[in-house]
Design an enzyme around this catalytic site. Structure first.
Site, mmCIF file in Angstrom:
data_model
loop_
_atom_site.group_PDB
_atom_site.id
_atom_site.type_symbol
_atom_site.label_atom_id
_atom_site.label_comp_id
_atom_site.label_asym_id
_atom_site.label_seq_id
_atom_site.Cartn_x
_atom_site.Cartn_y
_atom_site.Cartn_z
ATOM 1 N N CYS A 426 91.452 -2.397 -5.952
ATOM 2 C CA CYS A 426 90.690 -3.398 -5.202
ATOM 3 C C CYS A 426 89.457 -2.796 -4.553
ATOM 4 O O CYS A 426 88.541 -3.521 -4.160
ATOM 5 C CB CYS A 426 91.579 -4.052 -4.155
ATOM 6 S SG CYS A 426 92.763 -5.227 -4.857
ATOM 7 N N LYS A 429 86.158 -3.795 -6.130
ATOM 8 C CA LYS A 429 85.652 -5.159 -6.068
ATOM 9 C C LYS A 429 84.258 -5.183 -5.441
ATOM 10 O O LYS A 429 83.915 -4.336 -4.617
ATOM 11 C CB LYS A 429 86.596 -6.039 -5.238
ATOM 12 C CG LYS A 429 87.951 -6.246 -5.875
ATOM 13 C CD LYS A 429 88.879 -7.062 -4.997
ATOM 14 C CE LYS A 429 88.434 -8.498 -4.869
ATOM 15 N NZ LYS A 429 89.419 -9.319 -4.139
ATOM 16 N N ASP A 476 88.399 -15.302 -23.195
ATOM 17 C CA ASP A 476 87.456 -14.443 -23.922
ATOM 18 C C ASP A 476 86.750 -13.555 -22.915
ATOM 19 O O ASP A 476 86.503 -13.959 -21.768
ATOM 20 C CB ASP A 476 86.414 -15.295 -24.678
ATOM 21 C CG ASP A 476 86.886 -15.667 -26.077
ATOM 22 O OD1 ASP A 476 87.080 -14.744 -26.877
ATOM 23 O OD2 ASP A 476 87.050 -16.863 -26.335
ATOM 24 N N GLY A 549 87.618 -16.734 -9.774
ATOM 25 C CA GLY A 549 87.476 -15.580 -10.652
ATOM 26 C C GLY A 549 87.628 -14.276 -9.911
ATOM 27 O O GLY A 549 88.037 -14.226 -8.739
ATOM 28 N N THR A 551 85.454 -10.427 -9.458
ATOM 29 C CA THR A 551 84.233 -9.666 -9.731
ATOM 30 C C THR A 551 84.445 -8.226 -9.278
ATOM 31 O O THR A 551 84.754 -7.968 -8.112
ATOM 32 C CB THR A 551 83.027 -10.263 -8.977
ATOM 33 O OG1 THR A 551 82.897 -11.635 -9.334
ATOM 34 C CG2 THR A 551 81.760 -9.529 -9.352
ATOM 35 N N ASP A 639 86.492 -22.032 -34.321
ATOM 36 C CA ASP A 639 85.131 -21.555 -34.043
ATOM 37 C C ASP A 639 84.989 -20.142 -34.587
ATOM 38 O O ASP A 639 85.905 -19.329 -34.531
ATOM 39 C CB ASP A 639 84.806 -21.611 -32.548
ATOM 40 C CG ASP A 639 85.695 -20.718 -31.708
ATOM 41 O OD1 ASP A 639 86.896 -20.600 -32.036
ATOM 42 O OD2 ASP A 639 85.198 -20.141 -30.729
#
Length: 764
Positions: A426, A429, A476, A549, A551, A639
């Site tokens: 962490c 981050k 993805d 999310g 980061t 796809d």
């Protein structure tokens, strides 16, 4: 496209791909500055070299011979290329306002956008005249005029407004080319009439009498009607023609009007607060800095050199390149800037259209075919500097030759922290303050089924599954392969959404996973904002809410998404890989070739327009395409991504228990893909995909076909590969093209499964 361990400390942004800026980019590529990121914002991926443009119009050079490829140049320089139109500046926040994307931050800014013919000052000129600048738009109009003359569609009388060197050269070049075209077609070249109008008492007023007399004789010999003391005051339509009105009351009926006079700055500069001339040019001091903002520079035609006003000539823009790059480096270091010393006289080589040129320097003038050959040699040598780049990978800049970025105490501490060993877990981050500022401006689409989303302070999102729906999950993630973070964000989101659309699902929510290189807080914040703005634009268009999310910091920029989608719980309307039926047509909605093109990009083996076209294709969403395919009865779809066309086709034939016939000559290809794959340039994933060649029954017969390697080319944000019933496929393809999938093709058909082990058969 060079990677560096040095965190980004300063952003220098160049607006415009003019002659000064291409020099800056080349010099930066030869000796990059660690800690400095260069960004070029331009409306076009190619910039013309003005010295060769008349030769192009006259038919002596090809398009590529007279244009500098900004895509390749930026790749060599390690600079970001942003294709967009600048519409304003926020100097207080140091942001550049663009037409089609979020504002771009800068520390130092340079403007080299050339001048723009001011047609708005003459009634009717904006509507009925063709300004010679911007060149890209003029080229389109010129090619259209060329076609009209060839087809005899009423373009027999042409007027050029402007009697300077540009107007005279353009007139003679156009006349030479068009007369030659008419001769080729067996028509009388004398059917063409040319008029040259100038408000001055003579043509070429800034050149010596000897040169002026020579061009007066050439124009007379060529039958060009020259109108001096004839200021155009109005231009109005008259049936299919136009009428030019001058200040003397003369009216001239013409078919086409080219405008090469009354140049000035673009309208957006007026709102910047920069000191401008009456014509809209930026006033600059001896250091090329603007008079009232030392962080903004200007060069070339757009700059008004206050100490000694200069003629709008390309020679000054070219010569400004070196002092501009030196002063940008001095600015980065916090050092004293140097004064630019323009030359007092310069050599102008003015062509007459027929491989003959006149030299003009001060009081000297001489001419001949040998002068044109001399000019051609000079011009080609200049262009070679932007076409033939040395290999700089083995020659990194030394500390002694690199600028030392002047930093504040706080920035110095951040830079030391960015370079030092970072914590794991962490501790890696991105800081909450940076994250909240970067993401605070994002506005994800609001959905009633998202109960707790991105801007809530909670640890996780809460999303409701509507009654009668089932969830579709996909994920993805990949590292950046393009320097523009906004474009990368759009492509990454498109790529992730592709799996949902290919199954006929509705995208509901997305969770992002982001890795950003460590650096100054302001740079990390800007990077995150640009990338996630691009992603949110795509997600919002799909009705997909970004709900959260993670980061973290890492060596390279990377972005991925976990996407949740919705389908009917009874699987009505769902498309799966196992839904192929014998007799169905196989359809592909986008061209292929991204793998080979982006493998060639860092090797400088591509053209800028190839990469621009590929990026544009990758930014086209598959959402509408999937809806169209479902509407026309498709039951099988996927796809195209990393496994390439053949890999994904085999994935579909196996569960469907069918064979497939693939029409190699019908494959839609991205521009340049065939050239790069012929050169042996393939993606690093290609060898793994080639192992699937055993699925091709007759591969020996096609292994030498130049398109064969593209069967294995991995795709990013590729199109939809689907099957459509034969009785509906023509209507489906027509509708797909109307929806924007202009390269849609029928690339094969589904056959009943045979006894052969190989499911795919190639056809010529």
């Amino acid at each position: 496209m060079r990677s560096t361990e040095q965190p980004i400390l300063r952003d220098i942004v160049l607006i415009g791909g003019g002659h000064s800026h291409v020099g800056v980019l080349r010099m930066f590529g030869m000796k990059p500055w660690p800690g400095v990121r260069l960004t070029l914002i331009c409306t076009d991926v190619h910039t013309p070299y003005s010295g060769m443009l008349p030769g192009y119009i006259a038919g002596h050079y090809s398009y590529d011979e007279v244009h500098i490829d900004l895509g390749r140049l930026c790749a060599f320089a390690g600079a970001r290329l942003v294709i967009d139109e600048v519409v304003g500046l926020d100097r207080q926040r140091k942001k550049i306002m663009c037409k089609s994307r979020p504002p771009i931050a800068y520390d130092a800014l340079s403007i080299n956008i050339g001048s723009t013919p001011q047609t708005l000052t003459v009634p009717g000129a904006a509507e009925w005249a063709v300004p010679v600048k911007p060149i890209a738009q003029f080229n389109q109009k010129w090619l259209a005029l060329l076609d009209r003359v060839k087809s005899h569609e009423g373009a027999d009388t042409i007027a050029v407004v402007g009697g300077g060197a540009g107007g005279v050269e353009l007139t003679l070049a156009m006349q030479h080319r068009l007369r030659a075209e008419l001769r080729t077609l067996g028509r009388n070249p004398d059917d063409l009439t040319f008029n040259l109008l100038t408000a001055s008492p003579c043509i070429l007023p800034t050149h010596n009498p000897t040169v002026r007399a020579k061009f007066e004789a050439v124009l007379q010999e060529r039958g060009v009607h020259v109108h001096c003391n004839a200021e155009v005051t109005e231009l109005r339509p008259h049936g299919s023609r136009k009428t030019l009105v001058t200040d003397t009351g003369q009216e001239l009926a013409v078919d086409e009007v080219m405008w090469v006079t009354q140049a000035g700055g673009p309208a957006w500069l007026k709102s910047t607060g920069l000191e401008l001339t009456e014509q809209g040019f930026i006033r600059v001091g001896p250091t090329l800095q603007t008079l009232n903002d030392p962080d903004i520079f200007a060069a070339g035609d757009i700059a008004h050199f206050e100490a000694s006003p200069l003629e709008k000539a390309g020679v000054f823009a070219v010569r400004m390149g070196k002092p501009l790059v030196n002063n940008l480096q001095n600015w980065v270091e916090g050092a004293r800037l140097d004064d630019y010393q323009p030359q007092r006289t310069w050599l102008a080589l003015i062509s007459t259209g027929d491989q003959f040129a006149v030299a003009s320097k001060g009081a000297i003038g001489f001419w001949g075919a040998w002068v044109w050959r001399w000019k051609d040699w000079i011009d080609r040598r200049f262009m070679a500097k932007f076409n033939d780049f040395p290999d700089m990978s083995a020659t990194p800049p030394t500390a002694a030759s690199s600028p030392q970025v002047a930093l504040s105490q706080e920035e110095s501490l951040q830079a030391i922290s960015a370079i030092a060993m970072r914590c794991g877990g962490c501790g890696a981050k991105v800081g909450s303050t940076v994250l909240s500022r970067a993401l605070g401006a994002l506005r994800p689409v609001e959905r009633a089924d998202v109960l707790v989303g991105l801007h809530a302070p909670d640890d996780a999102a809460i999303v409701k599954v509507p009654p009668g729906k089932a969830m579709v999950h996909t994920v993805d993630f990949f590292r950046a392969f393009v320097d523009d973070p906004y474009v990368f964000g759009r492509i990454a989101a498109n790529h992730a959404l592709g799996d949902i659309f290919a199954m006929g699902g509705e995208a509901q929510s997305a969770t992002a996973v982001v890795t950003v290189p460590p650096g100054l807080e302001a740079k990390v914040e800007e990077l995150l904002f640009q990338m996630m703005s691009g992603a949110v634009d795509v997600l919002n268009d799909a009705g997909c809410a970004l709900v959260g999310g993670h980061t973290g910091e890492g060596k390279e920029l990377a972005l991925g998404f976990a996407i949740n989608g919705l389908v009917d719980e009874n699987l009505q309307g769902v498309m799966i890989k196992g839904g192929m039926k014998p007799g169905d047509a196989i359809v592909l909605t986008k061209p292929i070739g991204t793998g080979t093109l982006f493998a060639a990009l860092p090797q400088l083996k591509t053209k800028g327009r190839w990469i621009a076209s590929a990026l544009q294709s990758m930014m086209v969403s598959n959402r509408l395409g999937a809806e169209c395919l479902r509407k026309h009865g498709s039951k099988a779809c996927t796809d195209l991504t990393g496994f390439g066309l053949l890999g994904h086709l085999v994935e579909m034939t196996k569960p469907s228990e069918v064979d497939a016939e693939l029409f190699l000559d019908q494959l839609p290809l991205l521009d340049g893909a065939l050239e790069t794959v012929k050169a042996g340039i393939v993606s690093s994933l290609q060898p793994a995909n080639v192992r699937l060649r055993r699925a091709i029954r007759n591969q020996a017969a096609f292994v030498d076909d130049p398109r064969y390697p593209l069967l294995f080319d991995p795709q990013t944000a590729g199109g939809l590969l689907a099957t459509v019933p034969a009785d509906q496929v023509d209507a489906c393809v027509t509708e797909l093209k109307a929806l924007g999938y202009v390269n849609t093709r029928i690339i094969g058909r589904v056959m009943a499964q045979s006894d052969a082990l190989e499911p795919v058969v190639l056809k010529g």
